[in-house]
Design a protein around this motif. Structure first.
Motif, PDB file in Angstrom:
ATOM      1  N   ILE A 198     -10.499 -40.665 -17.111  1.00 31.57           N
ATOM      2  CA  ILE A 198      -9.742 -39.420 -16.975  1.00 31.57           C
ATOM      3  C   ILE A 198     -10.420 -38.619 -15.870  1.00 31.57           C
ATOM      4  O   ILE A 198     -11.555 -38.165 -16.027  1.00 31.57           O
ATOM      5  N   SER A 199      -9.742 -38.477 -14.748  1.00 30.59           N
ATOM      6  CA  SER A 199     -10.347 -37.852 -13.577  1.00 30.59           C
ATOM      7  C   SER A 199      -9.721 -36.478 -13.336  1.00 30.59           C
ATOM      8  O   SER A 199      -8.593 -36.361 -12.870  1.00 30.59           O
ATOM      9  N   ASP A 200     -10.472 -35.439 -13.679  1.00 29.47           N
ATOM     10  CA  ASP A 200     -10.029 -34.062 -13.548  1.00 29.47           C
ATOM     11  C   ASP A 200     -10.399 -33.574 -12.144  1.00 29.47           C
ATOM     12  O   ASP A 200     -11.561 -33.326 -11.854  1.00 29.47           O
ATOM     13  N   GLU A 201      -9.384 -33.423 -11.303  1.00 26.32           N
ATOM     14  CA  GLU A 201      -9.612 -33.088  -9.897  1.00 26.32           C
ATOM     15  C   GLU A 201      -8.944 -31.770  -9.507  1.00 26.32           C
ATOM     16  O   GLU A 201      -8.504 -31.591  -8.374  1.00 26.32           O
ATOM     17  N   VAL A 202      -8.898 -30.827 -10.444  1.00 24.99           N
ATOM     18  CA  VAL A 202      -8.165 -29.586 -10.203  1.00 24.99           C
ATOM     19  C   VAL A 202      -8.811 -28.703  -9.136  1.00 24.99           C
ATOM     20  O   VAL A 202      -8.157 -27.789  -8.617  1.00 24.99           O
ATOM     21  N   TYR A 203     -10.085 -28.969  -8.797  1.00 23.65           N
ATOM     22  CA  TYR A 203     -10.760 -28.177  -7.756  1.00 23.65           C
ATOM     23  C   TYR A 203     -10.840 -28.924  -6.425  1.00 23.65           C
ATOM     24  O   TYR A 203     -11.607 -28.538  -5.544  1.00 23.65           O
ATOM     25  N   ARG A 204     -10.055 -29.966  -6.273  1.00 24.87           N
ATOM     26  CA  ARG A 204     -10.202 -30.850  -5.110  1.00 24.87           C
ATOM     27  C   ARG A 204      -9.949 -30.136  -3.787  1.00 24.87           C
ATOM     28  O   ARG A 204     -10.463 -30.564  -2.741  1.00 24.87           O
ATOM     29  N   THR A 205      -9.166 -29.044  -3.786  1.00 25.56           N
ATOM     30  CA  THR A 205      -8.890 -28.331  -2.528  1.00 25.56           C
ATOM     31  C   THR A 205      -9.975 -27.323  -2.178  1.00 25.56           C
ATOM     32  O   THR A 205      -9.920 -26.711  -1.111  1.00 25.56           O
ATOM     33  N   LEU A 206     -10.943 -27.152  -3.081  1.00 24.74           N
ATOM     34  CA  LEU A 206     -12.010 -26.177  -2.843  1.00 24.74           C
ATOM     35  C   LEU A 206     -13.321 -26.904  -2.587  1.00 24.74           C
ATOM     36  O   LEU A 206     -14.200 -26.981  -3.443  1.00 24.74           O
ATOM     37  N   THR A 207     -13.468 -27.474  -1.390  1.00 22.74           N
ATOM     38  CA  THR A 207     -14.724 -28.091  -0.971  1.00 22.74           C
ATOM     39  C   THR A 207     -15.165 -27.430   0.334  1.00 22.74           C
ATOM     40  O   THR A 207     -14.328 -27.059   1.167  1.00 22.74           O
ATOM     41  N   TYR A 208     -16.485 -27.303   0.498  1.00 19.06           N
ATOM     42  CA  TYR A 208     -17.032 -26.510   1.598  1.00 19.06           C
ATOM     43  C   TYR A 208     -17.787 -27.376   2.607  1.00 19.06           C
ATOM     44  O   TYR A 208     -18.093 -28.533   2.361  1.00 19.06           O
ATOM     45  N   ASP A 209     -18.073 -26.744   3.760  1.00 19.64           N
ATOM     46  CA  ASP A 209     -18.894 -27.360   4.810  1.00 19.64           C
ATOM     47  C   ASP A 209     -18.296 -28.678   5.288  1.00 19.64           C
ATOM     48  O   ASP A 209     -19.015 -29.634   5.604  1.00 19.64           O
ATOM     49  N   ASN A 210     -16.970 -28.736   5.309  1.00 19.26           N
ATOM     50  CA  ASN A 210     -16.241 -29.928   5.778  1.00 19.26           C
ATOM     51  C   ASN A 210     -16.531 -31.176   4.950  1.00 19.26           C
ATOM     52  O   ASN A 210     -16.376 -32.303   5.423  1.00 19.26           O
ATOM     53  N   ILE A 211     -16.962 -30.975   3.701  1.00 18.62           N
ATOM     54  CA  ILE A 211     -17.171 -32.110   2.796  1.00 18.62           C
ATOM     55  C   ILE A 211     -15.816 -32.590   2.289  1.00 18.62           C
ATOM     56  O   ILE A 211     -14.996 -31.793   1.839  1.00 18.62           O
TER      57      ILE A 211
END
Length: 387
Positions: A198-211
């Motif tokens: 079960i892969s919870d990826e609800v924050y996938r659009t909030l990544t920083y420093d071009n990660i």
């Protein structure tokens, strides 16, 4: 009157306890809940309003409006590069939380085990218990190196009762991202022992420093055993709309749909029309990411100047997990004393796992000016605390 053992086994979260107490102070700076302070984009709001005006207010299919499933399927294919049939692989849910709960209801029988990495989103454990399962906790984080999953430890926790592994990346509460090599370990062991991820990826659009966001779906051996959880809550600042989805193999989705009929019938229909608008019209929400990164940098700079605190700079989300172990005080006492003396509300780390009572979590969902004041008050509190 009798109350069920299941209901009695569930306890209110420390997150909500601090949130509720914060309401007692008119001048409190509340950094507890992960609720973005941005408004939902106007175009999306208008889609929901128009749905109500046009009387799109009746039941939909249990799985969701056809247009909502189609828009979601296209988004899944574009982002994760996987095949997705809107009728067979998608269910629209009451936020990401219901998607997780329906997933667990589909997988877990009484006595089954679900592996959860700590620190964890508190509701994972509670939901497993509500399904009659047993959460198996594996610590996977420290303030020096972030998240790392040990293959030997993970395999040692897998038994003949294990049915699933829950992943959350970017992670609540740490803001960490699970490294690609750790995701590979999980997918290999899930395949070896025939487990569901079960892969919870609800924050996938909030990544920083071009990660770049990493997902188990990039691994071929995970595609047929993964339930992807996603939501519009964080990406479009739609927490109160309660709309998300699950993407999974057909046999999983068809059973989640049966359960949906008996849990909520369907997701609120105007919210589904808002989803269609958000997904079909490429609405730009990049300004939210840009602002959250400014806030993260502001908070990290402030905290770096406070003695006795340690933290791993978050790579995503809008959370910061702070190690307070050198202060000689547990997280619950710290949080309540900080709230009472400085009117700053944070969440005790113990909420995210018993072994994280030496951490606190803050959500940087306020503007920079307010966060600067909050960090100054926290610095004053720590100075007073340490004598």
């Amino acid at each position: 009157m009798k109350i069920s053992d299941r209901a009695l086994s569930i306890v209110p979260s420390l997150t909500r306890a601090l949130f509720n107490k914060a309401k007692l102070y008119d001048d409190c700076i509340d950094l507890t809940l992960g609720d973005p302070d941005f408004n939902t984009p106007q175009q999306i709001k208008e889609a929901g309003i128009n749905a109500i005006i046009n009387n799109c207010t009746h039941y939909s299919a249990n799985a969701g409006i056809a247009g909502a499933r189609e828009a979601t399927a296209e988004r899944i294919k574009n982002i994760w590069k996987v095949a997705c049939n809107p009728d067979k692989n998608v269910i629209i849910t009451v936020g990401g939380m219901e998607a997780i709960y329906l997933s667990l209801l589909t997988l877990v029988d009484p006595g089954d085990e679900v592996i959860i990495f700590a620190p964890y989103y508190v509701n994972y454990v509670q939901m497993v218990i509500m399904c009659g399962g047993e959460p198996i906790i594996i610590d996977s984080y420290d303030s020096n190196s972030g998240i790392k999953i040990d293959e030997n430890v993970l395999e040692s926790k897998i038994t003949d009762k294990t049915v699933a592994i829950i992943l959350n990346s970017p992670n609540n509460p740490t803001g960490g991202i699970i490294p690609k090599e750790s995701l590979a370990v999980v997918t290999e062991l899930a395949e070896k022992y025939d487990l569901t991820i079960i892969s919870d990826e609800v924050y996938r659009t909030l990544t920083y420093d071009n990660i770049e966001h990493q997902s188990v779906l990039q691994f071929e051996n995970a595609k047929e055993r993964t339930i992807l959880i996603d939501s519009l809550s964080k990406e479009f600042s739609m927490t109160g709309w309660r709309v998300g989805y699950a993407f999974a193999p057909e046999n999983i989705i068809e059973n989640m749909i049966k359960l949906q009929e008996n849990v909520a019938a369907c997701t609120t229909v105007p919210s589904q029309w808002a989803l269609i608008e958000a997904y079909n019209n490429n609405i730009d929400v990049g300004y939210m990411l840009s602002e959250f990164q400014k806030r993260r940098d502001c908070v990290c700079e402030s905290l770096a100047s406070i003695p006795l605190l340690r933290f791993y700079k978050p790579q995503g989300t809008f959370y910061l997990f702070i190690d307070i172990s050198e202060l000689g005080i547990d997280s619950v006492e710290f949080a309540y004393r900080l709230l009472d003396s400085k009117h700053i509300a944070v969440v005790p780390g113990k909420a995210y796992g018993d072994n994280f009572d030496n951490y606190i979590r803050i959500a940087f969902v306020k503007d920079v000016e307010i966060l600067t004041i909050a960090m100054k008050k926290m610095a004053d509190f720590i100075t007073e605390l340490s004598g």
